[in-house]
Enzyme design. Structure first.
Site, PDB file in Angstrom:
ATOM      1  N   LYS A  93     -17.844  68.740  47.368  1.00 54.13           N
ATOM      2  CA  LYS A  93     -17.106  67.561  46.915  1.00 54.13           C
ATOM      3  C   LYS A  93     -17.259  67.464  45.409  1.00 54.13           C
ATOM      4  CE  LYS A  93     -16.991  64.264  50.713  1.00 54.13           C
ATOM      5  NZ  LYS A  93     -17.458  62.944  51.169  1.00 54.13           N
TER       6      LYS A  93
ATOM      7  N   GLU B  48     -30.783  59.290  49.487  1.00 55.58           N
ATOM      8  CA  GLU B  48     -29.944  60.204  50.287  1.00 55.58           C
ATOM      9  C   GLU B  48     -30.796  60.965  51.310  1.00 55.58           C
ATOM     10  OE1 GLU B  48     -26.785  59.870  50.038  1.00 55.58           O
ATOM     11  OE2 GLU B  48     -26.103  59.743  47.954  1.00 55.58           O
TER      12      GLU B  48
ATOM     13  N   GLU C  71     -13.894  66.630  55.796  1.00 56.15           N
ATOM     14  CA  GLU C  71     -14.136  65.245  56.215  1.00 56.15           C
ATOM     15  C   GLU C  71     -13.044  64.678  57.118  1.00 56.15           C
ATOM     16  OE1 GLU C  71     -16.351  62.856  53.378  1.00 56.15           O
ATOM     17  OE2 GLU C  71     -15.127  61.147  53.903  1.00 56.15           O
TER      18      GLU C  71
ATOM     19  N   ARG D 184     -18.199  64.573  58.754  1.00 60.22           N
ATOM     20  CA  ARG D 184     -18.740  64.558  57.385  1.00 60.22           C
ATOM     21  C   ARG D 184     -18.790  63.154  56.805  1.00 60.22           C
ATOM     22  NH1 ARG D 184     -17.814  68.657  52.261  1.00 60.22           N
ATOM     23  NH2 ARG D 184     -19.177  67.469  50.877  1.00 60.22           N
TER      24      ARG D 184
ATOM     25  N   ASN E  84     -21.772  59.384  54.452  1.00 57.08           N
ATOM     26  CA  ASN E  84     -21.509  58.257  53.552  1.00 57.08           C
ATOM     27  C   ASN E  84     -22.097  56.946  54.049  1.00 57.08           C
ATOM     28  OD1 ASN E  84     -20.051  59.012  51.136  1.00 57.08           O
ATOM     29  ND2 ASN E  84     -18.549  59.855  52.553  1.00 57.08           N
TER      30      ASN E  84
HETATM   31  P1  NAD Z   1     -27.095  61.851  37.119  1.00 66.34           P
HETATM   32  O1  NAD Z   1     -26.360  63.124  37.204  1.00 66.34           O
HETATM   33  O2  NAD Z   1     -26.544  60.804  36.238  1.00 66.34           O
HETATM   34  O3  NAD Z   1     -28.599  62.160  36.713  1.00 66.34           O
HETATM   35  C1  NAD Z   1     -29.497  61.092  36.551  1.00 66.34           C
HETATM   36  C2  NAD Z   1     -30.171  61.158  35.185  1.00 66.34           C
HETATM   37  O4  NAD Z   1     -31.158  62.194  35.185  1.00 66.34           O
HETATM   38  C3  NAD Z   1     -29.241  61.497  34.030  1.00 66.34           C
HETATM   39  O5  NAD Z   1     -29.609  60.762  32.906  1.00 66.34           O
HETATM   40  C4  NAD Z   1     -29.505  62.976  33.802  1.00 66.34           C
HETATM   41  O6  NAD Z   1     -29.192  63.411  32.516  1.00 66.34           O
HETATM   42  C5  NAD Z   1     -30.982  63.049  34.051  1.00 66.34           C
HETATM   43  N1  NAD Z   1     -31.521  64.335  34.438  1.00 66.34           N
HETATM   44  C6  NAD Z   1     -30.945  65.252  35.241  1.00 66.34           C
HETATM   45  N2  NAD Z   1     -31.817  66.231  35.506  1.00 66.34           N
HETATM   46  C7  NAD Z   1     -32.942  65.954  34.835  1.00 66.34           C
HETATM   47  C8  NAD Z   1     -34.203  66.594  34.724  1.00 66.34           C
HETATM   48  N3  NAD Z   1     -34.498  67.687  35.431  1.00 66.34           N
HETATM   49  N4  NAD Z   1     -35.138  66.045  33.924  1.00 66.34           N
HETATM   50  C9  NAD Z   1     -34.869  64.884  33.258  1.00 66.34           C
HETATM   51  N5  NAD Z   1     -33.719  64.217  33.351  1.00 66.34           N
HETATM   52  C10 NAD Z   1     -32.762  64.746  34.138  1.00 66.34           C
HETATM   53  O7  NAD Z   1     -27.247  61.191  38.564  1.00 66.34           O
HETATM   54  P2  NAD Z   1     -27.574  61.809  39.984  1.00 66.34           P
HETATM   55  O8  NAD Z   1     -28.307  60.751  40.696  1.00 66.34           O
HETATM   56  O9  NAD Z   1     -28.138  63.161  39.900  1.00 66.34           O
HETATM   57  O10 NAD Z   1     -26.133  61.948  40.649  1.00 66.34           O
HETATM   58  C11 NAD Z   1     -25.320  60.837  40.903  1.00 66.34           C
HETATM   59  C12 NAD Z   1     -23.887  61.295  40.992  1.00 66.34           C
HETATM   60  O11 NAD Z   1     -23.747  62.228  42.047  1.00 66.34           O
HETATM   61  C13 NAD Z   1     -22.930  60.168  41.273  1.00 66.34           C
HETATM   62  O12 NAD Z   1     -21.815  60.262  40.431  1.00 66.34           O
HETATM   63  C14 NAD Z   1     -22.521  60.397  42.709  1.00 66.34           C
HETATM   64  O13 NAD Z   1     -21.217  59.942  42.990  1.00 66.34           O
HETATM   65  C15 NAD Z   1     -22.607  61.895  42.810  1.00 66.34           C
HETATM   66  N6  NAD Z   1     -22.811  62.373  44.179  1.00 66.34           N
HETATM   67  C16 NAD Z   1     -21.948  63.304  44.635  1.00 66.34           C
HETATM   68  C17 NAD Z   1     -22.120  63.829  45.887  1.00 66.34           C
HETATM   69  C18 NAD Z   1     -21.225  64.947  46.361  1.00 66.34           C
HETATM   70  O14 NAD Z   1     -21.265  65.272  47.546  1.00 66.34           O
HETATM   71  N7  NAD Z   1     -20.467  65.555  45.487  1.00 66.34           N
HETATM   72  C19 NAD Z   1     -23.177  63.381  46.700  1.00 66.34           C
HETATM   73  C20 NAD Z   1     -24.051  62.435  46.194  1.00 66.34           C
HETATM   74  C21 NAD Z   1     -23.868  61.926  44.919  1.00 66.34           C
HETATM   75  N1  GLY Z   2     -22.250  63.075  49.899  1.00 62.91           N
HETATM   76  C1  GLY Z   2     -21.260  62.995  50.929  1.00 62.91           C
HETATM   77  C2  GLY Z   2     -20.594  64.259  51.236  1.00 62.91           C
HETATM   78  O1  GLY Z   2     -20.851  65.281  50.660  1.00 62.91           O
HETATM   79  O2  GLY Z   2     -19.769  64.291  52.081  1.00 62.91           O
END
Ligand code: NAD
Ligand code: GLY
Length: 374
Positions: A153, A195, A247, A251, A255
């Site tokens: 995704k 998660e 999905e 899937r 969520n």
């Molecule tokens: P993020 O990518 O914003 O990372 C969180 C913070 O950690 C940021 O400031 C980043 O720069 C920092 N960071 C990253 N790696 C680091 C490291 N090793 N050391 C220090 N700092 C670090 O947030 P997240 O929680 O990783 O991801 C959230 C996003 O993921 C949302 O946009 C959400 O919608 C998306 N998401 C997508 C899916 C999918 O299936 N595609 C699933 C869950 C979440």
């Molecule tokens: N995080 C939800 C999905 O990948 O479907």
């Protein structure tokens, strides 16, 4: 619990999608093993997409992993501003600007280095650039290592709703070097755990029980506990994605809490709460509603509160959120079909859920009023 730590031999979880199958490599020191990445690079040019926080920490290491012993590969990078509020079209365009200005062609490989924001944006850029180029995920947050880097995704936010623009686009591989978590701040670590809890609640009661016993170890970054939580989460996600990549039903269960959570992220302001924090509050709301419907016992509600509190995660939305805000953002959720809002709700013993639009609207209203001031 598996003892992979220190062995440097990656644990491999396969995402089984026919000719688009790929491995998730999980372990310590994997960025020091160039062959793991290099075998998935097609062509001679790589674009690493990362951000201003992660680049100083890991970009050099990743460039070395991509080029050591292979002088025919050249690597360039694009460093984006950091934060959920930049997960939008304007920032995405910076990736295309770089790729086009540098004359990347269809043999290019895009590498996402960072958390879920970078992974989602880089993946979407890879899906759209020249109608699709090779793509690798190197997730560096718990959130990305247990969830977002797996399953294809990709996308960006819109001011009116979260992740509304995107594509399903699978990577060639996911490389989870658990050492990258050493630099992750505590709040980001806890956010990812939301998660992990989700997998337990929707489909893996045994894993949930393990989490109840090991939450302190996870928060203290015990390497064995983290490695196990990442592996078990990836196994759960890989299984679901293999069965329902696009999905059509199953899937969507990944969520749980996200419809409420996405409303919080968009309504409260992207980035004010982390994704996992919004999901945690959203999970409590989904669980509350499941209980109001009579679908789960009170004991499950209590266990959900307890585990999220133990993980230092919110158990209610921010005060600013109103019933009307929830309703308006939930109305544009991707799970709305023919105007009907479908939700993931727990039903039955721990580890069971349903994805349904067939619920008493009164229960949703009661939940919203219970958690919002107006
Ligand atoms: P993020 O990518 O914003 O990372 C969180 C913070 O950690 C940021 O400031 C980043 O720069 C920092 N960071 C990253 N790696 C680091 C490291 N090793 N050391 C220090 N700092 C670090 O947030 P997240 O929680 O990783 O991801 C959230 C996003 O993921 C949302 O946009 C959400 O919608 C998306 N998401 C997508 C899916 C999918 O299936 N595609 C699933 C869950 C979440
Ligand atoms: N995080 C939800 C999905 O990948 O479907």
């Amino acid at each position: 619990m598996e003892q992979n730590v220190g062995s440097r031999v990656p644990t491999i979880v396969d995402v089984d999608l026919g000719n688009r199958s790929y491995p998730i490599y999980i372990g310590s020191g994997l960025l020091d093993q160039p062959h793991l990445l290099q075998r998935h690079v097609h062509g001679k040019r790589v674009l690493v997409v990362t951000n201003t926080t992660v680049a100083p920490l890991y970009l050099d290491k990743v460039v070395s992993a991509l080029t050591d012993g292979n002088s025919s590969v050249s690597v360039e990078s694009v460093i984006l501003p950091d934060g959920e509020k930049y997960k939008n079209m304007e920032t995405l365009m910076k990736v295309f600007d770089k790729a086009i200005e540098s004359r990347f062609d269809r043999r290019a490989t895009f590498v996402a280095l960072g958390g879920g924001v970078i992974g989602d944006m880089c993946g979407f850029a890879a899906a759209a650039f020249l109608r699709g180029v090779n793509f690798i995920q190197i997730p560096t947050t718990v959130m990305a290592q247990v969830d977002s880097s797996v399953g294809g995704k990709t996308g960006i936010n819109h001011a009116l709703g979260k992740n509304l623009i995107g594509a399903f686009y699978q990577p060639q591989c996911v490389l989870v070097d658990t050492d990258t978590l050493n630099t992750l701040p505590d709040r980001e670590l806890a956010s990812g755990i939301a998660e992990v809890v989700k997998y337990g609640l929707i489909r893996d009661a045994e894993f949930f029980e393990w989490q109840e016993k090991n939450m302190n170890a996870l928060l203290a970054r015990d390497p064995n506990a983290l490695a196990y939580a990442i592996k078990r989460s990836c196994e759960n996600k890989a299984e679901v994605v293999s069965l329902d990549e696009k999905e059509s039903g199953l899937r969507a269960t990944l969520n749980l809490g996200h419809t409420f959570g996405h409303a919080i992220e968009a309504g409260f302001g992207y980035g004010r709460w982390f994704h996992g924090e919004a999901v945690a509050a959203g999970t409590v709301m989904a669980v509350d509603m499941s209980h109001r419907l009579g679908w789960i016992d009170e004991s499950i509600v209590k266990r959900v509160y307890n585990i999220l509190q133990a993980a230092n995660l919110p158990i209610a939305p921010p005060e600013l959120m109103t019933v009307e805000m929830f309703k308006s953002y939930m109305a544009v959720d991707k799970k709305v079909a023919d105007g009907l809002l479908r939700l993931i709700l727990l039903k039955g013993p721990l580890g069971n859920c349903v994805f349904t639009g067939d619920y008493d609207r009164k229960a949703l209203d009661e939940t919203l009023h219970a958690f919002c001031k107006s």
